[in-house]
Design an enzyme around this catalytic site. Structure first.
Site, PDB file in Angstrom:
ATOM      1  N   HIS A 158       0.735  -0.988   0.108  1.00 10.28           N
ATOM      2  CA  HIS A 158      -0.215  -0.031   0.509  1.00 10.28           C
ATOM      3  C   HIS A 158       0.743   1.024   0.017  1.00 10.28           C
ATOM      4  O   HIS A 158       2.144   1.273   0.201  1.00 10.28           O
ATOM      5  CB  HIS A 158      -1.153   0.009   1.144  1.00 10.28           C
TER       6      HIS A 158
ATOM      7  N   HIS B 273       5.215   6.478  -1.501  1.00  9.58           N
ATOM      8  CA  HIS B 273       6.097   5.162  -1.112  1.00  9.58           C
ATOM      9  C   HIS B 273       5.209   3.610  -1.327  1.00  9.58           C
ATOM     10  O   HIS B 273       4.925   3.969   0.069  1.00  9.58           O
ATOM     11  CB  HIS B 273       7.621   5.415  -0.720  1.00  9.58           C
TER      12      HIS B 273
HETATM   13  P1  ATP Z   1       5.133  -3.227  11.274  1.00 15.48           P
HETATM   14  O1  ATP Z   1       5.631  -2.053  12.085  1.00 15.48           O
HETATM   15  O2  ATP Z   1       4.383  -4.200  12.125  1.00 15.48           O
HETATM   16  O3  ATP Z   1       6.472  -3.503  11.066  1.00 15.48           O
HETATM   17  P2  ATP Z   1       4.021  -1.685   9.258  1.00 15.48           P
HETATM   18  O4  ATP Z   1       5.266  -0.688   9.217  1.00 15.48           O
HETATM   19  O5  ATP Z   1       3.439  -2.136   8.387  1.00 15.48           O
HETATM   20  O6  ATP Z   1       4.042  -3.217  10.571  1.00 15.48           O
HETATM   21  P3  ATP Z   1       2.251   0.205  10.870  1.00 15.48           P
HETATM   22  O7  ATP Z   1       3.400   0.381  11.684  1.00 15.48           O
HETATM   23  O8  ATP Z   1       0.347  -0.213  11.685  1.00 15.48           O
HETATM   24  O9  ATP Z   1       2.699  -1.167   9.851  1.00 15.48           O
HETATM   25  O10 ATP Z   1       2.022   1.207   9.999  1.00 15.48           O
HETATM   26  C1  ATP Z   1       1.226   1.124   8.773  1.00 15.48           C
HETATM   27  C2  ATP Z   1       1.586   1.981   7.541  1.00 15.48           C
HETATM   28  O11 ATP Z   1       1.818   3.553   8.408  1.00 15.48           O
HETATM   29  C3  ATP Z   1       2.395   1.908   7.342  1.00 15.48           C
HETATM   30  O12 ATP Z   1       3.115   1.910   5.708  1.00 15.48           O
HETATM   31  C4  ATP Z   1       3.621   2.562   7.956  1.00 15.48           C
HETATM   32  O13 ATP Z   1       4.782   3.068   7.346  1.00 15.48           O
HETATM   33  C5  ATP Z   1       2.823   3.896   8.255  1.00 15.48           C
HETATM   34  N1  ATP Z   1       3.551   4.704   8.908  1.00 15.48           N
HETATM   35  C6  ATP Z   1       4.076   4.094  10.154  1.00 15.48           C
HETATM   36  N2  ATP Z   1       4.131   4.843  11.396  1.00 15.48           N
HETATM   37  C7  ATP Z   1       4.212   6.304  11.275  1.00 15.48           C
HETATM   38  C8  ATP Z   1       4.144   7.093  11.314  1.00 15.48           C
HETATM   39  N3  ATP Z   1       5.151   8.027  12.411  1.00 15.48           N
HETATM   40  N4  ATP Z   1       4.307   8.389  10.386  1.00 15.48           N
HETATM   41  C9  ATP Z   1       4.004   8.288   9.636  1.00 15.48           C
HETATM   42  N5  ATP Z   1       4.042   6.988   9.029  1.00 15.48           N
HETATM   43  C10 ATP Z   1       4.007   5.684   9.809  1.00 15.48           C
END
Ligand code: ATP
Ligand code: MG
Length: 185
Positions: free
Chosen positions: A55, A137
């Site tokens: 995504h 991205h």
């Molecule tokens: P994991 O953290 O378990 O490795 P993940 O990063 O895919 O998995 P989430 O951390 O829930 O899952 O993030 C969901 C989405 O939001 C992802 O696309 C991640 O890159 C983005 N994301 C997470 N934290 C932030 C943040 N602080 N600021 C911007 N985007 C974020």
């Protein structure tokens, strides 16, 4: 067990959900992104993103009380934006989090407008918005070593809608549930 505070919301209103707005690929785009992930993995190694979780994050809310879900859905309703084609033609690597990703050398105006409309609606409803510039991205690799940036076969994504997603962390990593989908004009 302690009595709830007088006037405190019932437990289900105090639960939080980890939420974000995103572009979610259709099946054809997902397959193309997944092939791009296989290809980049051959260059840079790391752990590939599962195909069903590929995504682009538009706005990350993080932990949000369930009681604010309706306000968040209203933010999605408030967004008026048009469809566009996103050409993902650029591999990128972030050293600080060892992520390998696919992005766009040219971000379409409509993509920028969509993110701005969403952020404006969120701000108007007092949700906090990431102040950093948005870099569209798709995360393809985690814990990747990176390296020279290889030329890549562009992935053309016809963006026709955006979604609100819930991220659930379980022992195998995050999985996602699309809660609502909004078509673009
Ligand atoms: P994991 O953290 O378990 O490795 P993940 O990063 O895919 O998995 P989430 O951390 O829930 O899952 O993030 C969901 C989405 O939001 C992802 O696309 C991640 O890159 C983005 N994301 C997470 N934290 C932030 C943040 N602080 N600021 C911007 N985007 C974020
Ligand atoms: Mg994360």
């Amino acid at each position: 067990m302690a009595e709830p505070e007088p006037g405190a919301p019932p437990p289900e209103r105090r639960e939080t959900l980890r939420l974000f707005f995103a572009l979610w690929p259709d099946e054809v785009t997902r397959d193309a992104l997944n092939r791009a992930g296989k290809w980049l993995h051959q260059h840079w190694g790391g752990r590939r993103t599962r195909a069903d979780t590929l995504h682009i994050t538009l706005a990350f809310l993080g932990s949000t009380p369930t009681g604010q879900l309706d306000a968040l859905l209203a933010c999605g309703d408030a967004v008026a934006a048009g469809r566009f084609e996103l050409v993902l033609d650029q591999a990128g690597y972030w050293r600080h989090n060892r992520i390998g990703w696919l992005g766009a050398s040219q971000t379409p105006t409509q993509h920028v407008e969509l993110v701005e409309a969403l952020n404006a609606a969120l701000r108007a409803s007092d949700f906090s918005v990431d102040p950093r510039p948005h870099v569209p991205h798709v995360t393809l690799l985690r814990n990747s070593r990176g390296g020279d940036v290889p030329n890549c076969e562009p992935v053309r994504w016809s963006v026709a809608d955006f979604v609100l997603v819930r991220s659930v962390t379980d022992p195998e990593g995050a999985h996602y549930e699309v809660l609502r989908r909004w078509p673009l004009a």
